[in-house]
Design an enzyme around this catalytic site. Sequence first.
Site, PDB file in Angstrom:
ATOM      1  N   SER A 179       1.049  -7.475  -0.475  1.00 36.47           N
ATOM      2  CA  SER A 179      -0.032  -7.136  -1.399  1.00 36.47           C
ATOM      3  C   SER A 179      -0.922  -5.971  -1.010  1.00 36.47           C
ATOM      4  O   SER A 179      -1.786  -5.584  -1.801  1.00 36.47           O
ATOM      5  CB  SER A 179      -0.911  -8.353  -1.642  1.00 36.47           C
ATOM      6  OG  SER A 179      -0.286  -9.176  -2.578  1.00 36.47           O
ATOM      7  N   SER A 197      -0.924  -7.992  -4.879  1.00 35.15           N
ATOM      8  CA  SER A 197      -2.063  -8.504  -5.586  1.00 35.15           C
ATOM      9  C   SER A 197      -3.320  -7.665  -5.412  1.00 35.15           C
ATOM     10  O   SER A 197      -4.260  -7.817  -6.198  1.00 35.15           O
ATOM     11  CB  SER A 197      -2.368  -9.934  -5.106  1.00 35.15           C
ATOM     12  OG  SER A 197      -2.706  -9.935  -3.745  1.00 35.15           O
ATOM     13  N   LYS A 244     -11.723  -6.423  -1.910  1.00 39.74           N
ATOM     14  CA  LYS A 244     -10.889  -7.255  -2.774  1.00 39.74           C
ATOM     15  C   LYS A 244     -11.649  -8.561  -3.019  1.00 39.74           C
ATOM     16  O   LYS A 244     -12.246  -9.118  -2.083  1.00 39.74           O
ATOM     17  CB  LYS A 244      -9.556  -7.524  -2.084  1.00 39.74           C
ATOM     18  CG  LYS A 244      -8.592  -8.380  -2.882  1.00 39.74           C
ATOM     19  CD  LYS A 244      -7.257  -8.516  -2.146  1.00 39.74           C
ATOM     20  CE  LYS A 244      -6.235  -9.310  -2.947  1.00 39.74           C
ATOM     21  NZ  LYS A 244      -4.936  -9.422  -2.247  1.00 39.74           N
TER      22      LYS A 244
HETATM   23  N1  GLN Z   1       3.878 -10.744  -4.478  1.00 43.18           N
HETATM   24  C1  GLN Z   1       3.761 -11.750  -3.467  1.00 43.18           C
HETATM   25  C2  GLN Z   1       3.336 -13.051  -4.082  1.00 43.18           C
HETATM   26  O1  GLN Z   1       3.115 -13.099  -5.262  1.00 43.18           O
HETATM   27  C3  GLN Z   1       2.819 -11.308  -2.385  1.00 43.18           C
HETATM   28  C4  GLN Z   1       1.399 -11.510  -2.703  1.00 43.18           C
HETATM   29  C5  GLN Z   1       0.488 -11.181  -1.559  1.00 43.18           C
HETATM   30  O2  GLN Z   1       0.869 -10.520  -0.604  1.00 43.18           O
HETATM   31  N2  GLN Z   1      -0.729 -11.697  -1.638  1.00 43.18           N
HETATM   32  O3  GLN Z   1       3.217 -14.035  -3.413  1.00 43.18           O
END
Ligand code: GLN
Length: 503
Positions: free
Chosen positions: A193, A169, A86
Amino acid sequence: MSAAMSEIHLPLHDMPLRALAQALRSRQVSALEVSEHFLARMRQHQSLGAFLAVDEEVSRSQARMADERLAAGSTAPLEGVPLAHKDIFVTRDFPTTAGSRMLSGYRSPFDATVVQRLADAGVVTLGKLNCDEFAMGSANENSAATPVGFDAPAPVRNPWDRSRIPGGSSGGSAAAVAARLVPGATGTDTGGSIRQPASFCGITGIKPTYGRASRYGMIAFASSLDQAGVLAHSAEDCALLLSSVCGPDLDRDSTSLDRPAEDFTQGLEAPLNGLRIGLPQEFFGDGLAPGVRAAVDAALKEYEKLGARLVPIRLPRTELAIPVYYIIAPAEASSNLSRFDGVKFGHRARHYVDLLDMYKKTRAEGFGDEVKRRIMIGTYVLSHGYYDAYYLQAQKIRRMIADDFQQAFKDCDVIAGPVAPTVAWAIGAHGSDPLADYLADIFTLPASLAGLPGMSLPAGFGEDGMPVGLQLIGNYFQEARLLHAAHRFQQATDFHLRSPAGI
Ligand code: GLN
């Protein structure tokens, strides 16, 4: 023919990691051949937008070095196995953007600990994967970086239906694994994410207990929640990867836990007899899409057949996890992102009149809308006069959410439920309504706030034939128990082996 032999005759991109590593060790295939195979697939499926950086020559030279080590008898567990990271992990050999204009053109002078640990285990890096800007998002639509083969920023597409989001994400990670462009990938999970994109793309993903994987070199979003993990096809593949990812990094990460690395591949075969699976009533309410509910229910029936016992439990503050997370995460983000000021990293505005003007213009140009929204919310909830009303209250409820889990674990060994209320939605469906994204995080946020390990495994298909994941949450340090439960399920089902049409 033994199981391992028959797996060797699968196409390289369908081989379980264990078999792939074994084929490399026994020199039936070279690391260079394996990497070439996956690089060709990456080129073929470039239109998914999963990769932000590829450097075939760098990957080939890493593969050649792995081949030299294999020739010298290397027994490193992942020698020659290709992976991608990532783009939130800094890497020396590839640029790192965190999906942001702010870091376009940035190159780190060092590798993140997770990247380093995997390299030490023999991994060949095939590139960097698209993600929401600074990991803020649930759909990959917040990425401001331009994927390889594109000439403008573009969201990653879900390989099961290219008109849909892959989740976020870590959407590039999930899409790349689902499309068999890489056999596994790293991801990070701050509020879901890893689990949510794994669920939306029909693959397996795990986030370990907070503190088990080093945050060093992982670009910070919300430091008390951020945790690295892995995505792959099966629990067994994840176990193999996670064994190299986890381990103490006490000198470089102040929240790293002094807990030795563990071989998560051990004990996967034991029967499940008597495993108590807790089902939180709050995870099975009205908002759950019928197709998701049906797939999760069927998976739970399968667990009963495997010898597990289903126990009703309560996680009464589940709904509060959304406001609590969306106060704490932006608060920490607003502080973490203050380092991007045009002086030390990445982007700097071209035209400015003085220092303050340079800061303002750099940040206005460098950050996308969602990142700015969170910086503003975070700054607001931390400001004098509001701190007690928002941030402090959120911290108190965070503690209660963690206590609720401890109460629940008195009656069960693992907790199961859906990962998200729906299957992957259409690109653009949430339009400019960030709340629609936030609400969809309801089932993943509680475990993140408590720092617990969680995973998603393919449980079937729901609305429009899209993949549905089953979420398993364990108590602290129970990664092995989660992987074991998931592996037994995968021995009885084949959802994790299915691939999207045209892949
Ligand atoms: N969807 C969540 C956010 O936007 C989690 C994102 C994540 O786990 N990096 O914060």
